[in-house]
Design an enzyme around this catalytic site. Structure first.
Site, PDB file in Angstrom:
ATOM      1  N   SER A  95      -3.220   0.566  11.901  1.00 17.05           N
ATOM      2  CA  SER A  95      -3.054   0.623  10.127  1.00 17.05           C
ATOM      3  C   SER A  95      -4.752   0.753   9.640  1.00 17.05           C
ATOM      4  O   SER A  95      -5.223   1.811   9.881  1.00 17.05           O
ATOM      5  CB  SER A  95      -2.315  -0.294  10.009  1.00 17.05           C
ATOM      6  OG  SER A  95      -1.933   0.593   8.905  1.00 17.05           O
ATOM      7  N   ASP A 232      -4.038   5.815   4.491  1.00 17.40           N
ATOM      8  CA  ASP A 232      -4.733   4.606   6.115  1.00 17.40           C
ATOM      9  C   ASP A 232      -4.686   4.986   7.102  1.00 17.40           C
ATOM     10  O   ASP A 232      -4.043   6.720   7.295  1.00 17.40           O
ATOM     11  CB  ASP A 232      -3.663   3.779   6.169  1.00 17.40           C
ATOM     12  CG  ASP A 232      -2.191   3.741   6.356  1.00 17.40           C
ATOM     13  OD1 ASP A 232      -2.132   4.557   6.435  1.00 17.40           O
ATOM     14  OD2 ASP A 232      -1.540   2.954   7.211  1.00 17.40           O
TER      15      ASP A 232
END
Length: 468
Positions: A95, A232
């Site tokens: 992530s 992200d």
């Protein structure tokens, strides 16, 4: 610290995500959770992801599961594909955390794993559980999954939704950097690629650093942009900045998007902007612990009681979860539910509302009930020190009074997730260690953006002195 489950998936240092560990976790997942006989595997663009993905694919095949190699693909696009096919999925991603770390996100045929599923996976890992195959599973490559994700939004919003808008796409190393360009163009916008990087950049949409904010403001001024968008690393958290380059907080994007889509019931973590409770169109707001599994559990409870409920969820990081088929309003076609954290919808909906109203994004934000938040994180913490520190604040009222003395008196506390302190001034400070990285989160809420940011800076320094 060995890889472990946090708020969303298994995370750890790349050096600790050994082939043996990855294989055992994948096979424990397949042995303890429904999988539909197939496993879709996607990955982000960090350097370690291709090799880890190869181990995931091999582990599935070794226990008789058909392995579907989806290549470089965002988490929501992977979930859309696997759920549509009735298959399980694993996303290889860390992530927003740095490239020296990585992880696995697990999906059942019906969506993200729950905390109960995580417990079963961990127990299966400890016991060495794995399916007993009759034969080796096949390996296939999937094509067109990104195109299907683009088509989802093109069909729902229509070709004129963003007509005439010039939108910068901060590409960095987001796995969705090309997909964002394609979706914006399909909706009539003019996308402008910005700052593409072949080195992995850990973008945290909850804690955008000053140099990135300055760069965004510079791009807007230099290029005359209506907005800048980004995500992200694995594209399940959005970043949207207005025409002046000011980043709109993720929970504000969530409010605008949910209202535009006609949601009536909202499920969101306790860390989200309290303004969500002041929106008259929302009939109910359910506050949860932090993490998409908790938001999904709350949404599922709503739908169990009323399958026709117009329920949506979002987090402070901006990830948006749609629990009903949205129709009408700014949409040209139906938008089916996708109950996993998505970054594209909470960027498109505010832009489409701004376009339809002939207003800049900043005016949409200014028209919401005034309540301002800020967030940041202390990195490279000592987790044992962090636990001792937070446990002490929770257990001892005198310790809390002393620690929060710079901001005045404490009115009440909330222990839903970490320690959330409500001050008599109306300000809020929320402290919480990250569940999957050596970081400590600080959330603040104040009467102005400057007040919220000042609170964040104050407690960043005070927390850092205790947890490093």
């Amino acid at each position: 610290m060995a890889p472990s489950f946090g708020t969303s998936g298994l995370r750890g240092l790349v050096t600790e995500l050994t082939p043996e560990l990855v294989t055992r976790y994948v096979q424990a997942f397949l042995a303890t959770c429904p999988n539909g006989g197939r496993l879709y595997v996607g990955r982000d663009l960090r350097p370690s992801s291709p090799e880890i993905a190869r181990h995931v694919l091999a582990a599935a095949r070794a226990v008789g599961i058909e392995a579907v190699d989806c290549g470089d693909l965002g988490t929501p696009a992977l979930a859309l594909a696997s759920m549509g096919a009735g298959a399980a999925a694993i996303m290889v991603t860390g992530s927003h955390i740095p490239a020296d770390r990585n992880g696995l996100k697990f999906y059942l045929p019906g969506g993200e794993v729950s905390k109960a599923d995580e417990a079963r996976i961990v127990a299966g890992y400890a016991a060495g559980a794995k399916p007993s195959p009759a034969s080796e599973g096949s390996l296939i490559s999937a094509d067109g999954l990104a195109r299907a994700y683009v088509a989802r939004y093109a069909a729902a919003f229509g070709a004129e939704a963003l007509s005439g808008m010039k939108v910068g796409v901060y590409q960095h190393s987001s796995v969705a950097r090309e997909v964002m360009m394609e979706i914006l163009a399909a909706l009539g916008a003019r996308p402008v690629a910005l700052a593409r990087s072949e080195v992995f950049v850990p973008v945290d949409t909850e804690a955008v650093p000053p140099d990135t904010r300055a760069a965004i403001r510079g791009w807007c001024a230099e290029l005359g942009l209506d907005a800048v968008v980004s995500t992200d690393g694995d594209a399940d958290r959005p970043l949207l900045a207005d025409a002046a380059g000011e980043v709109v907080p993720g929970d504000v994007l969530g409010v605008i998007s949910a209202r535009a889509l006609g949601a009536k019931v909202i499920c969101t973590p306790v860390s989200s902007n309290a303004m969500v409770g002041r929106i008259p169109e929302f009939a109910e707001v359910r506050l949860t612990k932090i993490g998409s599994p908790f938001v999904i559990a709350a949404m599922e409870a709503v739908l169990a009681a009323d399958p026709a409920a117009s329920v949506a969820g979002f987090e402070a990081n901006g990830g948006f979860l749609l629990g009903f088929t949205a129709e009408g309003g700014l949409l040209k076609g139906p938008l089916p539910p996708l109950m996993t954290r998505d970054s594209v919808l909470p960027m498109l909906a505010p832009l489409a509302v701004a376009k339809a109203k002939g207003q800049p994004v900043a005016d949409l934000v200014a028209g919401l009930p005034p309540c301002f938040t800020a967030a940041d994180r202390v990195q490279e913490i000592d987790r044992d020190k962090a636990k001792t520190f937070l446990d002490g604040l929770i257990a001892e009222a005198s310790a809390r009074v002393a620690f929060f003395a710079p901001s005045g008196e404490i009115d009440s506390i909330d222990l839903t997730d970490g320690l959330r302190v409500n001050l008599t001034s109306g300000a809020v400070v929320h402290l919480r260690p990250s569940g999957n990285a050596p970081e400590f989160r600080i959330y603040a809420q104040g009467t102005s953006p400057e007040a919220a940011q000042a609170l964040t800076r104050t407690y960043m320094d005070r927390v850092a002195a205790q947890v490093r």
